[in-house]
Design a protein around this motif. Structure first.
Motif, short mmCIF file in Angstrom:
data_model
loop_
_atom_site.label_atom_id
_atom_site.label_comp_id
_atom_site.label_asym_id
_atom_site.label_seq_id
_atom_site.Cartn_x
_atom_site.Cartn_y
_atom_site.Cartn_z
N ASN A 2 45.04 38.22 38.94
CA ASN A 2 44.01 39.16 39.36
C ASN A 2 44.26 40.54 38.76
O ASN A 2 43.32 41.25 38.38
CB ASN A 2 43.96 39.25 40.88
CG ASN A 2 43.25 38.06 41.50
OD1 ASN A 2 42.59 37.29 40.81
ND2 ASN A 2 43.41 37.90 42.80
N LYS A 35 35.33 31.83 39.04
CA LYS A 35 35.92 31.66 40.38
C LYS A 35 36.80 32.85 40.74
O LYS A 35 36.81 33.29 41.89
CB LYS A 35 36.73 30.36 40.43
CG LYS A 35 35.87 29.10 40.37
CD LYS A 35 36.72 27.84 40.44
CE LYS A 35 35.85 26.60 40.42
NZ LYS A 35 36.66 25.35 40.46
N ARG A 36 37.54 33.39 39.76
CA ARG A 36 38.36 34.57 40.01
C ARG A 36 37.49 35.78 40.37
O ARG A 36 37.83 36.56 41.26
CB ARG A 36 39.20 34.89 38.76
CG ARG A 36 40.36 33.94 38.53
CD ARG A 36 41.52 34.28 39.42
NE ARG A 36 42.57 33.26 39.34
CZ ARG A 36 43.68 33.31 40.04
NH1 ARG A 36 43.90 34.32 40.86
NH2 ARG A 36 44.58 32.36 39.95
N ARG A 39 36.39 35.49 43.93
CA ARG A 39 37.46 35.81 44.88
C ARG A 39 37.66 37.31 44.98
O ARG A 39 37.91 37.85 46.07
CB ARG A 39 38.77 35.13 44.44
CG ARG A 39 38.77 33.62 44.65
CD ARG A 39 40.02 32.99 44.06
NE ARG A 39 39.92 31.53 44.07
CZ ARG A 39 40.71 30.74 43.35
NH1 ARG A 39 41.65 31.27 42.58
NH2 ARG A 39 40.57 29.43 43.40
N GLU A 42 35.04 38.69 47.18
CA GLU A 42 35.38 38.46 48.59
C GLU A 42 36.38 39.49 49.10
O GLU A 42 36.46 39.75 50.30
CB GLU A 42 35.94 37.04 48.77
CG GLU A 42 34.90 35.95 48.58
CD GLU A 42 35.53 34.57 48.55
OE1 GLU A 42 36.78 34.48 48.68
OE2 GLU A 42 34.78 33.58 48.40
N SER A 43 37.16 40.09 48.18
CA SER A 43 38.14 41.11 48.55
C SER A 43 37.56 42.52 48.50
O SER A 43 38.29 43.49 48.72
CB SER A 43 39.35 41.03 47.61
OG SER A 43 40.00 39.79 47.74
#
Length: 328
Positions: A2, A35-36, A39, A42-43
């Motif tokens: 990330n 997908k990363r 995510r 979502e953060s």
């Protein structure tokens, strides 16, 4: 990974970065890149995506800022040992670990997100990143076990007053541990008592506040019963300011409690309560009591007079208005 992904965007501020380039930089497929990105969203990160151009980073999570928070706690017992985390499983668990490793009264744990935040009876507390106040702290009030329930009511008064002062909302207290605005829950309080030889060794006070959560960001099941400070105020609120106001209120009440006992706190709680003088239903392990909530005892228990005139003393339980479920 990330960090590497974010570094690609930070090297090209305001520009689109192609999925092909990200795939090459990270050594993963373009599907894995997507997908990363999801995510990170979502953060709390925000991206724009355009076919054939790629992705552009347009927003960062709203993180708590130590430089804004710590000065608001300076000079209080809760400003001496503060730990801030991007994410924790639970601030309650982290505070317990701090206690096990020798932390004393005033140790404060704050997180920007919780992956397994919990409320009373092990229920899940919705803890999205950058949107709420999730904190736990240690107390050692030196009180007998019978007086332990008083602390939840004291904390409720402090938070209710802090919300009123911070955003001007007409916050009220629902027994035993909820703060409401407009009849919907904005804050939950959890106090766990640690015993040693049948005496109170310490208390872990946990507080969760929905601060900057939009109506459509709540899970669908919570939308009818939950609200946020932002919704009540009509604008984003400073979480640091609310935390600072809470501890200013709490420390004053805590000192009053230690010097004069529970009676002054009881009076304040009754003035802010949305529970008293209305019909309620309280579900407890011993059964259900329904009637009029008449007051609280000096131990913090709720007094409910049923239709036969019998007064029931409720030390804990789930409270709702008759025929209307309001889970905490």
């Amino acid at each position: 990974m990330n960090d590497t992904l974010l570094a690609c965007f930070q090297a090209a501020p305001g520009e689109y970065v192609s999925g092909e380039k990200l795939s090459r930089e990270l050594g993963i497929s373009r599907t894995a890149v997507w997908k990363r990105i999801r995510r990170l969203e979502e953060s709390g990160y925000r991206f724009e995506s355009v076919p054939r151009l790629g992705y552009k980073l347009i927003g960062y999570p709203d993180r708590l800022r130590p430089e804004e928070l710590l000065p608001r706690l300076a000079g209080t017992r809760f400003g001496a040992s503060v730990k801030l985390y991007d994410s924790l499983e639970s601030t309650q668990n982290a505070a317990y670990e701090a206690l096990v490793h020798g932390a004393g009264e005033g140790a404060l744990i704050v997180a920007d997100a919780q992956t397994s935040g919990r409320g009373r009876l092990g229920r899940h507390w919705f803890s999205p990143p950058g949107k709420g106040i999730y904190m736990s702290f240690l107390l050692q009030p030196n009180v007998p076990l019978a007086r332990a329930p008083q602390m939840t009511l004291l904390l409720s008064v402090a938070m209710c007053r802090a919300i009123r002062r911070s955003i001007g909302a007409d916050a009220t207290i629902k027994w035993p541990n909820d703060i409401l605005i407009g009849g919907r829950k904005v804050c939950g309080i959890l106090v766990e008592t640690i015993l040693e030889a049948d005496a109170v060794k310490a208390m872990i006070a946990g507080i969760g506040v929905s601060a900057n959560v939009g109506r459509d960001e709540f899970p669908e099941a919570l939308r009818p019963i939950a609200t946020s400070l932002m919704e009540a105020a009509g604008a984003r609120v400073s979480r640091e300011a609310v935390i600072g106001e809470f501890f200013e209120q709490f420390e004053a009440l805590y000192e009053l409690y230690r010097s004069d006992g529970f009676e002054p706190v009881k009076t304040l709680w009754e003035a802010l309560s949305s529970t008293l003088h209305g019909r309620v239903r309280v579900n407890t392990p011993q059964g259900v009591a329904e009637g009029v909530a008449e007051g609280i005892t000096t131990e913090g228990a709720l007094l409910v007079r049923d239709d036969a005139g019998v007064v029931h003393t409720m030390y804990s339980g789930d409270l709702s208005a008759p025929a209307v479920s309001l889970p905490t």
